[in-house]
Each structure stands twice: as structure tokens, then as C-alpha cells.
Design an enzyme around this catalytic site. Structure first.
Site, PDB file in Angstrom:
ATOM      1  N   HIS A 125       0.816  -1.218   0.000  1.00 27.98           N
ATOM      2  CA  HIS A 125       0.000   0.000   0.000  1.00 27.98           C
ATOM      3  C   HIS A 125       0.850   1.268   0.000  1.00 27.98           C
ATOM      4  O   HIS A 125       0.341   2.354  -0.297  1.00 27.98           O
ATOM      5  CB  HIS A 125      -0.987  -0.009   1.188  1.00 27.98           C
ATOM      6  N   ASP A 155       0.072  -7.691   1.694  1.00 31.81           N
ATOM      7  CA  ASP A 155       0.437  -6.276   1.657  1.00 31.81           C
ATOM      8  C   ASP A 155       1.959  -6.084   1.659  1.00 31.81           C
ATOM      9  O   ASP A 155       2.489  -5.249   2.392  1.00 31.81           O
ATOM     10  CB  ASP A 155      -0.200  -5.516   2.821  1.00 31.81           C
ATOM     11  N   SER A 229       4.740   2.562   7.841  1.00 30.79           N
ATOM     12  CA  SER A 229       4.341   1.411   7.029  1.00 30.79           C
ATOM     13  C   SER A 229       5.488   0.947   6.143  1.00 30.79           C
ATOM     14  O   SER A 229       6.118   1.746   5.438  1.00 30.79           O
ATOM     15  CB  SER A 229       3.149   1.774   6.144  1.00 30.79           C
TER      16      SER A 229
END
Length: 497
Positions: A125, A155, A229
Site C-alpha cells: 500500500h 500487503d 508502514s
């Protein structure tokens, strides 16, 4: 000043500090332990150069009209401000008519180098839908990167770039060896500040938050915020044990609940993406569901465990191996299966083409089947939904009641009304008592009961006989195999009370 903290004199500050230190010494003999282990600094110094920032650029189509929240002023011809506003809106908004032009947006995430050749791991992402991706090294050098491969289900993404100088790389540790309470270190790019180190403990392992089909997150209270992230989670040996991916927060900032994909999963995904550019997951070819306490009681399985096979693909590996609907898989390739997600993860991680032992429970007895795994088709396909219609005729079928259900033989007329395929055999449900256990378990008109307590039924009287016998045997629940109109099966346990 309202709200301000008054300043203390130097003497009072010194006295207060001495009192605080004295109290702390009296309460705890090793106050340094409250800050965490001393090894955190050594870990950070060792791995910091392997952690990178991921900078992405994406072109976004701007919205026009009132959605843009910009109104072009209507000025009379010849106004001294007309030329100014024309130039402003032409340059900023794409023309005199105020048409909005696409614009670029930038974002920053984190990643880490796993190969000095310029291989970087991050979250999918972080780089999804990007037009341009750049890796910013710890020394500030910015290098253009390209995608090696991505896996949306976990992911994760792998990037590569041309090293401008020799790089520092980190290795994966064994996330299965992590213990609750063990110290971990997160390094990332929170709020675009650049490389930042935080520390915390492992709060939980194998956490399933229903984010994807292979959830098995490490939960940590190490501060993870926006921009973290894709960054690494290290153990105190400087090994990557996870990739920071998600947080739970009402404000967007860290509240001490962060999640990382475990390194055991990451390492396998990275290897396949580097080798094939895609994921090649194992495929068993079964549909599975939870073994509830009621279902376990019906099948004489104690304690409740495993994955109940609700359906078997005609062209899947399980069918020629002899696995059938109603079997409960309790072990796969030597690994215990406690719940359906365990089976999904283990099968996906098993090599395509490998022959494995699958232990099942069938009608109270354990059996072992040998299965050669196929390859899972990861493409997202829409699942056809069977449409149930109300009867289009006033002719009512002959029904019997049982367990809050109106039951009837599967006639040609009923097949047409409820769009039931000819291949589906059993007893059709024509109505459900709204206050019954059956309604709570979401049985509805048009569902077809195929088996009762693992025995095929063809009439309502068959069902009543099986229920009466189960009650005499002292059973508390009955297990039904139920089909929809297209033949898709599921198991439902209903109370016999």
C-alpha cells in the site's frame, strides 16, 4: 498566564530532582530497566543504514465543479482584476473556464534493504498506484526504484534500485521464536520526519484482525505512526522479525496497538517475488468453515478443533485424494490445524506440487489422506450469488415441520421457483420460523438439506426419523449439510432442544 506551567527556581528544581532520584532509588534497584534494555542503542546503530524512506509520486485526477470547492469570480468585462484572475485560474486550474487539471501528490513510507545489490522490502500500500518510486537512503541520497513484485494479500512489495555506493543489508530472524513481552525495535519514517527509532515489547502473536486471508500478525506497543508502514521490526539481535503494516488508532497516531507481518511470512513472499515476480501459493481445493462447539458435539470431536470441509472442488487436488464434505481436517503436512485460518495459511505456504499427509476425522474416526497440492489462482473473481425468488404460483407444496422449518420434497415446480440445479438432491426448505434456531443460523426458503447427521435424506420424513433417533441417543444438536441453488454446500448445527 492561564494554562502555562510556572517556572521553578534553580534551587527548587535541584531539590526536587534530588528527591525524585532518591525516591526512584528506593523503589527500584535498577531504574535503567524501566527504559528498556541497553542493547537497543547497539541495534539501532547496527541497522539504521539499512532502513530507507520510500518516496512516491502519483498523478491524481482533480474534480471539477462545486466538488473542487473553488468558485471563479464573475467580473465585468474590462475590470482591472479580470486579467489577474484569468492568469491565476489558467495557471492553477487549467484554463479560463476553471477546468481542473490533474495534479501530483507525494507520500512517504518506509522500507529496508535485504540485499546489498539494491533489493528493498516495503508494504504494497506504500507504493500502490504510484507513477514514480524513489528510495531515500539514510545518508539522504535519493535513487529511483522499480517494482520487482507485489503481493496484495499480505500487503508486501519488493523493489530494486541501482546502489550509488556499498549498502548495508539486514537479515530475517525467526518470528516463530518471539516470546510475549520480548523487546523489539521499530525503525521508520513517521510523519515524514526521517529515520526514527522506537522500542516496545511483543504484545501478542498470531493475531487475526480480519484484514486478509492469511492474517497472523505480531502485535507490538512500539510506537508506529503514519509513515512507518513498510518499515522493519527488529529483535535485539538486529534481525528483522516483522514488517510494520497496520495500527489501530482513532486519531491516526500511535496508541500502542501496532501490527507487523511476521518475518516467516515475509521471507517466503520475498523469495517468491524475487524468483518469479509473483506468488505461487499451494492449493488444496476445498471450502472450509469453523468447527463450532455445536458442530464438534454433533461429530463427536473433543475438543472443538480443525477445519470442516464444506465443499470440494471437482478439479481440485483434494477430490482425487478422497477428501469429502463433512471431513474435519485436524493436521496438514505434520502441522496441527486448530481453526480454518491455520489451514489456509499452511496450505498457501506449502510448495506447489508437494505431496503431503492430511489427517482428517470422518464419522468419528481418524484417517490420513495423501494430497499433491495444486497452484492457487489468486485472481479476484466475483462469486456468483444464487437468486432466491418467492413462489410465483398459489399452489402450495405438501410440507412437514421440523426444527422450525417447513420441509418439502424437491419437485420440478420447486426447482423452478427457487432456481435449484438438477444436480442438487435433498429436501427443500420452504419457510423458516422467525423465532427458531434455524433462522438465527441464517437458513432460509430455497435452501436444500442434503444430509442429516452425515446421512443423505430425500424426504421430510427421512429428516424427522433422523431427528427422533438423535434425540433418543441423547444428542443436543443435529448437523445438517445444506446446499444453495447452485450446489454450494455448508454445514449448520441446530439445537435439538
Amino acid at each position: 498566564m492561564t494554562g502555562a506551567i510556572p517556572a521553578l527556581s534553580f534551587r527548587r528544581r535541584s531539590l526536587l530532582a534530588a528527591l525524585c532520584l532518591g525516591a526512584a532509588s528506593a523503589l527500584i534497584s535498577a531504574p535503567a530497566l524501566a527504559r528498556g534494555p541497553d542493547g537497543i542503542a547497539d541495534v539501532a546503530e547496527k541497522v539504521i543504514d539499512a532502513v530507507v524512506n520510500i518516496s512516491t509520486t502519483q498523478t491524481v485526477e482533480a474534480k471539477g465543479g462545486s466538488e473542487g470547492h473553488r468558485v471563479i469570480p464573475q467580473l465585468p468585462p474590462g475590470s482591472p482584476f479580470e486579467e489577474f484572475f484569468d492568469d491565476f485560474f489558467k495557471n492553477r486550474r487549467g484554463g479560463k473556464d476553471g477546468g481542473l487539471q490533474p495534479h501530483k501528490t507525494n507520500s512517504l513510507g518506509s522500507g529496508f534493504i535485504v540485499d546489498p545489490a539494491g533489493i528493498v522490502v516495503t508494504n504494497n500500500h506504500v507504493i500502490a498506484d504510484s507513477d514514480e518510486i524513489n528510495v531515500i537512503l539514510n545518508d539522504g541520497i535519493k535513487v529511483k526504484a522499480e517494482i520487482v513484485g507485489v503481493d496484495k494479500k499480505t500487503d508486501l512489495a519488493v523493489l530494486k534500485f541501482k546502489p550509488p555506493h556499498p549498502l548495508t543489508a539486514v537479515k530475517f530472524g525467526d518470528s516463530d521464536k518471539l516470546r510475549l513481552g520480548e523487546w523489539v525495535v521499530a525503525i521508520g519514517n513517521p510523519f515524514s520526519l526521517g529515520g526514527t527509532v522506537t522500542a516496545g515489547i511483543v504484545s501478542a502473536r498470531n493475531r487475526d484482525i480480519n484484514n486478509g486471508p492469511y492474517d497472523s500478525y505480531i502485535q507490538t506497543d512500539a510506537a508506529i505512526n503514519r509513515g512507518n508502514s513498510g518499515g522493519p521490526l527488529f529483535n535485539l539481535d538486529g534481525e528483522v522479525v516483522g514488517v510494520n503494516t497496520l495500527i489501530i488508532s482513532p486519531s491516526g497516531g500511535s496508541i500502542g496497538i501496532g501490527f507487523a507481518v511476521p518475518s516467516k511470512t515475509v521471507a517466503g513472499v520475498v523469495d517468491q517475488l524475487r524468483q518469479f515476480g509473483e506468488l505461487r501459493r499451494g492449493w488444496l481445493g476445498v471450502r472450509i468453515q469453523q468447527v463450532t462447539d455445536e458442530i464438534a458435539d454433533s461429530l463427536n470431536i473433543k475438543p472443538a478443533r480443525g477445519a470442516l470441509v464444506a465443499g470440494v472442488e471437482d478439479k481440485g487436488p483434494a477430490k482425487p485424494a478422497g477428501i469429502e464434505p463433512g471431513d474435519v481436517i485436524i493436521a496438514f503436512d505434520g502441522k496441527d490445524i486448530k481453526e480454518p485460518k491455520d489451514l489456509s495459511r499452511i496450505v498457501a505456504d506449502t510448495a506447489v506440487g508437494k505431496t503431503v499427509n492430511v489427517m482428517i476425522i470422518r464419522k468419528g474416526k481418524q484417517e490420513t489422506k495423501k494430497v499433491t497440492l495444486g497452484r492457487l489462482d489468486d485472481s479476484d473473481k466475483a462469486t456468483p450469488v444464487s437468486v432466491k425468488t418467492k413462489p410465483d404460483s398459489d399452489d402450495k407444496p405438501v410440507t412437514q415441520k421440523a426444527l422450525g422449518l417447513d420441509l418439502a420434497a424437491l419437485s420440478k415446480d420447486l426447482r423452478t421457483r427457487y432456481k435449484i440445479k438438477d444436480s442438487v438432491k435433498g429436501v427443500i426448505i420452504t419457510d423458516v420460523d422467525a423465532d427458531s434456531d434455524a433462522a438465527e443460523k441464517r437458513l432460509s426458503a430455497g435452501d436444500v438439506i442434503v444430509e442429516v447427521a452425515q446421512e443423505a435424506v430425500s424426504s421430510a420424513s427421512d429428516i424427522r426419523k433422523r431427528i427422533d433417533q438423535l434425540k433418543k441417543d441423547g444428542k443436543k444438536a443435529v448437523l445438517l449439510m445444506v446446499s444453495n441453488g447452485t450446489g454450494e454446500l455448508r454445514f449448520v448445527a441446530l439445537s435439538l432442544k
